[in-house]
Design a protein around this motif. Structure first.
Motif: not given
Ligand code: MGD
Ligand code: MGD
Ligand code: SF4
Ligand code: MO
Length: 700
Positions: A391-396, A601-608, A648-653
Motif C-alpha cells: 500500500l502507499p505511504d509505507q512509513a505511515r 551497480g552503484n549504491p544509490v539513495r532514492v528519496f523524497n 515514496l508513494v503519496p496516498d493521494t488518490l
C-alpha cells in the motif's frame, strides 16, 4: 458433486491458477508420495497452451518453504520484531473472538477494519464466510481501490463494463495499441497472439515510459512521461474530430456525450500534447493517422496508466477511441481490458446485506491508523493482502501497524512483512489445498480449482476460519456453509443459467456470450440505455477537473524524477517475494545517471519528503529519461534499508475510483558513498518526518 477424497499420492491432477493474473491458467500438478513434484501448464483452457510462468512452476517452494506458516502463533516481542510463540487453533481463535467481541461491545463494529484484496483472487476465498462474519459484526466497509479503481470506473461509466476483445482475437486486428500494459510480464499468454498478429501484418504501437519486451517489438513506441496518457489520447480524438474522421453515424446512433469530448479534446493539438507527454508531435500524429485509417483496430488498455492523478480520465479517453473512430463491429476491432465482469455472476449465495457503516479507502490505511478521519480503528483483520509491502505511504502504514493499542490479526500462507506486526498470525491454505474458482480477466475462461494435496501443517482455508469465528461469536444462521466444499456447492447452486451444472460436471464453464464475442455484434454496452456514454455526468462530477481535465505533473525542483513501480516477473504483487534474492535495482537512464555521477551497480539513495530507499542502480536506456523504476511487490528484506518503493508513494488518490497513485511518486536520486550490506535489520517506522499538513483530499 460427491465429496472427493484427496488425490492419489502418485498422480497428475488437473486444476487451475487463481492468482491475480489475467490468464487463469489450467494447471497439471504431478504428485509423488503425496507431495507436489512439479506444476505445469494444462490444456483445459485454450490460451494456456500447456505452458505457465516460472513463478507458479516453482509454487511448490512456497507450499513447502521455510517461510510457510505451519500453525497459529501469538506475539511475544515488540510489534514488528517477528517474535512469536506457537499456540493451538482453539487458543488463537478464542483470542481473536474475544477481542472482536470486546471491541464491538466497547467501541462498536466500526472500530474493526477487515482488510483484504486479491490474495489468490478466487471467488470463494473472498466475500463469502469473511463477509458473513464482518457484515454481522457491523464492521467498517473496505473500498478495495488499490488496483483497477480508475480503469474500472471508466469502463463502467462509458460502457457498463461491456465484455471486451479476448486474446484469441488479437490476430484478427490490423493495428494494435498496447497502452500502459506489459504483457511480457503481467499476462504472458497474450504474447503468442501478438506475434501471430504481427506475422499476419498487424502494426503494433506501444505506449509506455519503458522499452518493455513488447515495446521493443513495436513499430511505434511512444515513451510517454508517466501520467500524461490523457493528453496523448485527447490529441488523437482531436485529430479524428477536426479532420472529419470521426464516425458520425455511429456517434449519433450509439453514443451520448460526443460533443463534450470533442470540446475537451480541442486544446490538445499534437504539439501541445507532445510538450506535456515528452514524446514527439510527429510520433503522436503518426499514431493518430494509423488509428484513423486502419481496421480492425484494437486498443488494449492496461493498468499501468491508471496509477496516477489522471488515471481515470486517461483510461476513459483511451476507451473512447473505438467509439469515435468507428472501430467496433468487426472481429479484432474495439477495446480490450478487464473481463472480470463478463460472467454476470451475482453472489446470490451471500445473503447478508452490507451494513451502512463507514467506508475506508484502503489506499488510506496508514492515515486511518495514525490520524484517523473517523472513530479510531482498534482491531485490524488482514487476509488476502500484504499492506506493509503493497500500500502507499509505507512509513505511515508501518507506524499504524506498530500501534500498541491496535489488535492485529494476519491470516496468510507465509510470514509476510505485515504478519511480523500481528498479535495473532493464522496459517492459510494455498490454492493447491482448497477449493476455489479461477476466473480469467484477459481471456474468458472459468475453471474450478480443487485441493491437490492435504493442507500443509495446520493451515486452514478462509471459509473454515471465518466460519469458526462466526460460531465462536454466536453469529451463525441457517444455511451458512460449514466448510470449503459446502461453500463451493452453495455457490455452484447460485450460478446463472446452467453454469453451475456445467462446472459441476466438467470443472469448467462456457462464457455467456461465447468465448470470442465481437463488440457491437455479440456484446453491447451494459449501460442503462445500451449506449456508450462518452462523458457520463457521474464521472464528470467525480474528477477534480472534470472528466478529461488534465492535472499537472507533481514533480518539483527538489524531486524532479518520476518513480514508477510496475509488475515484475519475480512476484505476483508481493506473493512469492519470500523466494527472491535481495537484488532489486533502481533502473535509471544513462543521461540521468551521468548527471548524478552514478554508474551501473552503484549504491544509490532514492528519496523524497516521505522517506528513502537504499538499493543499487541499473543504468539502462530501457527507461525514458526523467523516469526511474523499481519493481512492485518487493519485500522489506530486499532493499538495503528495509523500505520499498511504497515509502515514496503519496496516498493521494486518482481522479476516479479512489485509485492509488503509485506512479505519482516524485523523487531525487543520489549516489551513496559506501556500499552498505544488503539486508541490515529493517529500520523501525517513525523515523520518517511526519507531514501533518498533507491534505487527505489532495489530488482529489
Ligand atoms: N508477473 C506478474 N504478473 C502480474 C502481476 C505481477 O505482480 N507480476 N500483477 C497482476 C496485477 S495485480 C495487475 S493489476 C496486472 C497489472 O499489469 P499491467 O497492466 O501490465 O500493469 P503495470 O505492471 O502496473 O504497468 C504496466 C506498464 O505500464 C507502464 N506505465 C507506468 N506508468 C505509466 C503511465 O503513466 N502511462 C503508460 N502508458 N504506461 C505506464 C509501466 O512501465 C509498465 O510497463 O498484472 C497482473 N499480472
Ligand atoms: N509500488 C507499487 N505497489 C503496488 C502496485 C504498484 O503498481 N506499485 N500495484 C498494486 C496492485 S496492482 C495490487 S493488485 C496490489 C496487491 O496487493 P495485495 O493485495 O497486498 O497482494 P499480495 O501482495 O499478492 O498479497 C496477497 C496476500 O494474500 C495471501 N493469500 C493468498 N491466498 C490466500 C488465501 O486463500 N487466504 C489467505 N488468508 N491469504 C491468502 C498471499 O500469501 C499474500 O501474502 O499491490 C499494489 N501495490
Ligand atoms: S500467474 Fe498467470 S501466467 Fe502464471 S500460472 Fe497463474 S495464470 Fe498462468
Ligand atoms: Mo492489481
Amino acid at each position: 458433486m460427491a465429496r472427493p477424497g484427496p488425490a492419489p499420492p502418485e498422480s497428475t491432477v488437473e486444476t487451475a491458477c487463481p492468482l491475480d493474473c489475467p490468464d487463469a491458467c489450467s494447471l497439471s500438478v504431478t504428485l509423488r508420495g503425496g507431495r507436489i513434484a512439479s506444476i505445469d501448464g494444462g490444456r483445459v483452457s485454450d490460451v494456456t497452451r500447456g505452458y505457465i510462468c516460472a513463478k507458479v512452476r516453482r509454487f511448490g517452494r512456497r507450499v513447502y518453504g521455510d517461510d510457510r506458516l505451519q500453525h497459529p502463533v501469538v506475539r511475544t516481542g515488540p510489534k514488528g520484531s517477528g517474535r512469536f510463540t506457537r499456540v493451538s487453533w482453539d487458543d488463537a481463535l478464542d483470542r481473536v473472538a474475544t477481542n472482536l467481541r470486546a471491541t464491538v461491545e466497547s467501541h462498536g463494529g466500526e472500530a474493526i477494519l477487515p482488510l483484504s484484496y486479491g490474495g489468490s483472487n478466487g471467488m470463494l476465498t473472498q466475500d463469502y464466510a469473511d463477509a458473513i462474519l464482518f457484515r454481522r459484526l457491523g464492521a467498517l466497509r473496505l473500498l478495495r481501490t488499490v488496483c483497477a479503481g480508475p480503469t474500472g470506473a471508466a469502463n463502467m461509466g462509458l460502457y457498463g463494463k461491456m465484455t471486451s476483445v479476448v486474446y484469441q482475437d488479437y490476430p484478427a486486428a490490423r493495428l494494435i495499441l498496447i497502452w500502459g500494459v506489459n504483457p511480457g510480464v503481467s499476462g504472458i499468454h497474450l504474447m503468442p497472439y501478438l506475434k501471430e498478429a504481427r506475422e499476419a501484418g498487424a502494426t503494433l504501437v506501444v505506449i509506455d515510459p519503458r522499452a518493455t519486451t513488447v515495446a521493443r517489438q513495436a513499430d511505434v513506441h511512444l515513451a510517454v512521461r508517466p501520467g500524461t496518457d490523457l493528453v496523448v489520447a485527447l490529441a488523437i480524438h482531436r485529430h479524428l474530430f477536426e479532420e472529419g474522421l470521426a464516425d458520425q453515424a455511429f456517434l449519433a446512433e450509439h453514443t451520448t456525450g460526443a460533443d463534450a469530448l470533442r470540446e475537451r479534446a480541442r486544446p490538445w493539438t499534437f504539439e501541445h500534447a507532445a510538450e506535456v507527454s515528452g514524446v514527439g508531435a510527429d510520433e503522436i500524429r503518426q499514431v493518430a493517422r494509423l488509428y484513423a485509417s486502419t481496421s480492425p483496430a484494437l486498443v488494449k488498455c492496461g493498468w499501468g496508466l491508471e496509477r496516477n492523478r489522471n488515471g481515470g480520465s486517461a483510461a476513459a479517453a483511451v476507451l473512447a477511441l473505438p467509439a469515435i473512430g468507428g472501430k467496433f463491429g468487426v472481429r479484432g476491432g474495439g477495446y480490450s481490458m478487464s473481463n472480470s465482469a463478463s460472467w454476470g455472476i451475482e453472489r446470490t449465495w451471500l445473503r447478508d446485506q452490507e451494513p451502512a457503516t463507514r467506508t475506508v479507502n484502503m489506499n488510506h490505511l496508514g492515515r486511518e491508523l495514525t490520524v484517523p478521519i473517523g472513530p479510531p480503528i482498534r482491531s485490524l483483520f488482514v487476509y488476502n493482502c500484504n499492506p506493509a509491502a503493497t500500500l502507499p505511504d509505507q512509513a505511515r502504514v508501518l507506524q499504524g501497524l506498530s500501534r500498541e493499542d491496535l489488535f492485529t490479526v494476519v491470516f496468510d500462507q507465509v510470514l509476510t512483512d505485515t504478519a511480523v506486526y500481528a498479535d495473532v498470525v493464522l496459517p492459510a491454505t494455498t490454492f493447491l489445498e482448497h477449493y476455489d474458482y479461477a476466473k480469467s480477466y484477459g481471456p474468458l475462461t472459468m475453471q474450478l480449482g480443487r485441493p491437490v494435496i492435504e493442507p500443509v501443517g495446520e493451515s486452514r482455508s478462509n471459509n473454515e476460519v471465518f466460519m469458526a469465528l462466526v460460531h465462536r461469536l454466536s453469529l451463525e444462521r441457517e444455511g451458512d456453509p460449514e466448510d470449503d466444499l459446502d461453500a463451493m456447492l452453495a455457490s455452484l447452486a447460485g450460478m446463472p443459467d446452467g453454469m453451475g451444472a456445467q462446472l459441476r460436471e466438467t470443472w469448467r464453464a462456457d462464457p455467456p456470450a461465447g468465448d470470442r464475442p465481437v463488440q457491437f455484434v455479440d456484446v453491447f454496452p451494459k449501460t442503462a440505455d445500451g449506449k456508450v456514454h462518452l462523458c457520463p455526468s457521474a464521472l464528470d462530477a467525480e474528477a477534480p477537473r472534470g472528466l478529461y481535465g488534465y492535472q499537472d505533473d507533481p514533480a518539483s525542483d527538489d524531486y524532479p524524477l518520476a518513480l514508477i513501480s510496475p509488475a515484475s516477473d519475480r512476484t505476483i504483487s508481493s506473493t512469492l517475494g519470500e523466494l527472491n534474492r535481495p537484488d532489486v535495482k533502481l533502473e535509471i537512464h544513462p543521461t540521468d545517471a551521468a548527471s548524478r555521477h552514478i554508474e551501473d551497480g552503484n549504491p544509490v539513495r532514492v528519496f523524497n519528503q516521505q522517506g528513502e530507499v537504499h538499493l543499487h542502480a541499473s543504468v539502462t536506456p530501457l527507461v525514458r529519461p526523467g523516469t526511474v523504476t523499481m519493481p512492485k511487490g518487493v519485500w522489506r528484506r530486499h532493499t538495503s534499508n528495509g523500505w520499498t518503493a511504497n515509502v515514496l508513494v503519496p496516498d493521494t488518490l486518482a481522479d476516479l475510483g479512489g485509485g492509488a497513485c503509485f506512479n505519482d511518486a516524485r523523487v531525487r536520486v543520489e549516489k551513496r558513498d559506501r556500499t552498505s550490506s544488503l539486508q541490515p535489520p529493517p529500520r523501525l517506522p517513525g523515523t520518517v518526518a511526519e507531514d501533518p499538513g498533507r491534505d487527505l483530499h489532495a489530488g482529489r
